[in-house]
Design an enzyme around this catalytic site. Structure first.
Site, PDB file in Angstrom:
ATOM      1  N   THR A 180       0.853  -1.188   0.000  1.00  0.00           N
ATOM      2  CA  THR A 180       0.000   0.000   0.000  1.00  0.00           C
ATOM      3  C   THR A 180       0.886   1.234   0.000  1.00  0.00           C
ATOM      4  O   THR A 180       1.909   1.270   0.700  1.00  0.00           O
ATOM      5  CB  THR A 180      -0.915   0.008   1.244  1.00  0.00           C
ATOM      6  OG1 THR A 180      -1.795  -1.107   1.142  1.00  0.00           O
ATOM      7  CG2 THR A 180      -1.749   1.280   1.325  1.00  0.00           C
ATOM      8  N   PHE A 187       1.206   5.122   0.916  1.00  0.00           N
ATOM      9  CA  PHE A 187       0.648   6.160   1.788  1.00  0.00           C
ATOM     10  C   PHE A 187       1.188   7.510   1.342  1.00  0.00           C
ATOM     11  O   PHE A 187       2.361   7.626   1.014  1.00  0.00           O
ATOM     12  CB  PHE A 187       1.085   5.929   3.240  1.00  0.00           C
ATOM     13  CG  PHE A 187       0.424   4.739   3.887  1.00  0.00           C
ATOM     14  CD1 PHE A 187      -0.652   4.900   4.749  1.00  0.00           C
ATOM     15  CD2 PHE A 187       0.871   3.457   3.633  1.00  0.00           C
ATOM     16  CE1 PHE A 187      -1.262   3.807   5.340  1.00  0.00           C
ATOM     17  CE2 PHE A 187       0.266   2.354   4.224  1.00  0.00           C
ATOM     18  CZ  PHE A 187      -0.803   2.526   5.084  1.00  0.00           C
TER      19      PHE A 187
END
Ligand code: PEP
Ligand code: MN
Length: 639
Positions: free
Chosen positions: A191, A193
């Site tokens: 992921t 960020f």
């Protein structure tokens, strides 16, 4: 991908900001915590993305990390939608860096639970989406909760055979046993960020921009032209499609994204220098400590008087004579500066003069002349008060009270203007440091007045060629320390009319929130500061350079000169466009790519249409001419 390189390349340079408070959404052990700690800050968890963004807005944290994109499921709508809402309601944010966090989603349950007994798995919806197929294969039902680490907590406190989808760390912290190391549908899940801070105009960060585009097909164009990663979200009529663009700067998007039913929100291009930006606390802390009002970490203050606005991107140009000499004089000059686009009128009625026998100002009588001139021309008025007993009568009629450089540390006066109920323009003392200036601002604010405009007007140095030295560096150094608007006074800095325009442009380009400039229509006979006053024609020229608005009240000759200057600029720009187009053609040829690109031409056409709304024929003709000239330069034959 450009961005991926940027993100990875930043690691080596990342400043280790140990005091930085970095918020994330979730519990301890959430992936957000890993991202929040990536640059060495102190992670702080929040129950929702809304709470996280509120904390950033209110200055409780210095930075927020939000997951924006996952390798399996793409855009993380749960984070992007609240972020869109905050951006669309005016929160000014800047993306300062990106962190990629590898995601291993473990399936964890109470120790001893056989995997076959697990019928339900708890987790954050974004995490559950990443395991849709694997969980379905095992016949496990997905149960949504607010966070992956929170899921581990729930399962740990619940004597059932339910499992959590969470990190190994979260599982271990909660005493759970990991049944499957990674249940993601895709190997090497991860992921990204984004690290967000409140936009800081002085640091030339790319703010999160909010744009619209005409239809989904435009996104293909954006993708090609900006080299950006697109994160499309589903939408409906009431809730339009939002497309998040990662890696394109706002100005480019502005040129590329034309209109209406799709919102495009740019997360900005983390500037190459952004990773090195240290927060104000690190090294640039004011020496004067504890200035809770003046140096509060909050969104930029906007000082507003009717249509006059300064701060947070709104820029003021305050102009007028040094002294109000007569009702007629100030009326004439007010008309001139208003017609050039000035946003407020200045004029002294009490004058601080070095020589006690020099003109001291006409006093309160002149205030009526000033106010009348302001009213007649739609400009609020700014005037200096020099003594406590002047504050009340002046505040009854003037819109903004000025504290002159010589009075910057007249603390009784600062308290008095702070109680007067009017915005204050606070000049920096010629011998004062930035910290002392902020300390003076604190006096005014502590007395009750939050609407303060700081003004850099030159400091005294060894240099005698100028009256003072405009301290652009000091102005920039003050920028990250305070939320207050900061304007520059090139007139008192220069002391000479011939230098005013250059200094004004320097301060404007450096990001000043505005200018205050002395203008006089008969400088030789001015009762004060004639040598530094711009005549109206010169002020008009400056206004043109700053792109302020012209007005039909200006003499024809002046308007013509303005048009001539614009034509010259246009010619120069066309020449530059041809040069750049030629280089693009050469480069495409060298790399074996087709020089002509119909999609690109269409984009150029849209750019001109955007810039010339309502003039389609003109826009088309201009594009035809430019493209024809560019093709001739690139030596392409049309067939
Ligand atoms: C003024 O603005 O006229 C003035 C006196 O300025 P300063 O206090 O900056 O000298
Ligand atoms: Mn002056």
């Amino acid at each position: 991908m450009v961005l991926r390189e940027l993100a990875d390349g930043q690691d080596a340079e990342k400043a280790k900001d140990t005091d930085l408070k970095v918020g994330y959404q979730g519990e301890l052990g959430a992936y957000g915590e890993v991202a929040a700690a990536a640059n060495g800050g102190i992670p702080q968890g929040f129950a929702s993305f809304e709470k996280l963004l509120e904390a950033l807005r209110d200055g409780e944290i210095d930075e927020a990390v939000l997951p924006i994109e996952n390798a399996v499921v793409g855009a993380i709508t749960e984070a992007l939608e609240p972020l869109a809402d905050f951006v669309c309601t005016g929160m000014e944010l800047a993306a300062v860096s990106l962190t990629s966090v590898p995601v291993r989603l473990s399936l964890a349950a109470l120790p001893g639970t056989p995997i076959a007994a697990v019928k339900r798995a708890w987790s954050h919806p974004a995490a559950l989406r990443q395991c849709t197929h694997r969980l379905a294969q095992m016949g496990i039902e997905r149960v949504v909760c607010y966070d992956t680490a929170g899921a581990a907590q729930i399962v740990a406190h619940d004597a059932s055979t339910d499992a959590a989808v969470c990190s190994r760390r979260a599982a271990e912290r909660n005493g759970l046993e990991v049944l499957i190391d990674d249940v993601s549908d895709k190997e090497q899940n991860g992921t990204r960020f984004v690290h967000l801070r409140m936009a800081d105009h002085a640091r030339a960060q790319v703010s999160l921009a909010f744009l619209r585009t005409s239809n989904m097909s435009a996104t293909g164009r954006l993708d090609v032209l900006t080299g950006a990663t697109l994160l499309p979200l589903a939408g409906s009529t009431e809730h339009p499609v939002r497309i998040w663009v990662l890696g394109a700067d706002a100005a480019r998007l502005q040129a590329l994204a034309p209109v209406r039913d799709v919102q495009v929100i740019s997360l900005g291009q983390p500037a190459a220098h952004a990773a090195k930006v240290t927060p104000p606390k690190q090294g640039t802390e004011p020496v004067v400590k504890s200035l809770p009002h003046a140096t509060a970490r909050k969104a930029p203050t906007v000082v507003e008087v009717g249509p006059f606005r300064v701060g947070a991107g709104a820029r003021a140009v305050i102009a007028g004579p040094c002294s109000v000499e007569s009702a007629e004089q100030v009326m004439r000059i007010a008309r001139e500066v208003a017609s050039c686009g000035a946003t407020a009128l200045r004029g002294g009625i009490f004058k601080p003069r070095t020589n006690p026998y020099a003109f001291q100002g006409h006093g309160l009588e002149a205030l009526d002349w000033l106010v009348a001139a302001g009213k007649a021309n739609g400009l609020p008025v700014v005037t200096e008060v020099m003594a406590v007993d002047q504050v009340k009568p002046v505040a009854e009629k003037a819109d903004v009270l000025q504290i002159g450089a010589r009075n910057m540390q007249n603390f009784d006066l600062l308290r008095a203007v702070g109680r007067a109920g009017r915005p204050v323009l606070l000049k920096r003392g010629a011998g004062s440091t930035v910290d002392e200036w902020l300390g003076a601002a604190e006096y005014v604010m502590a007395a009750g007045e939050p609407r303060l405009i700081l003004c850099e007007r030159g400091i005294r140095t060894f240099e005698t060629a100028t009256r003072n030295t405009l301290d652009v560096g000091g102005m920039l150094a003050a920028r990250p320390l305070t939320h207050l608007p900061i304007i520059a006074d090139p007139s008192h800095a220069a002391g000479r009319a011939d230098l005013v325009e250059g200094l004004a442009r320097a301060a404007w380009s450096a990001g000043a929130d505005g200018l205050i400039v002395e203008v006089h229509d008969d400088p030789a006979r001015a009762l004060s500061d004639g040598e530094q006053a711009l005549v109206p024609a010169r002020f008009a020229e400056l206004a043109r350079n700053l792109a302020l608005h012209p007005d039909a009240r200006l003499p024809l000759a002046q308007l013509r000169a303005w048009v001539d200057a614009i034509d010259h600029d246009l010619g120069v720009l066309v020449q530059r466009r041809l040069e750049v187009a030629k280089v693009i053609g050469d480069s495409k040829r060298q790399t074996g790519r087709a020089v002509l690109d119909p999609r690109r031409e269409a984009a150029v056409r849209r750019t001109y249409l955007e810039a010339l709304p309502g003039s389609k024929v003109l826009a088309d003709k201009l594009v035809d001419l430019l493209l024809e000239a560019a093709k001739a330069q690139q030596s392409i034959d049309e067939d």
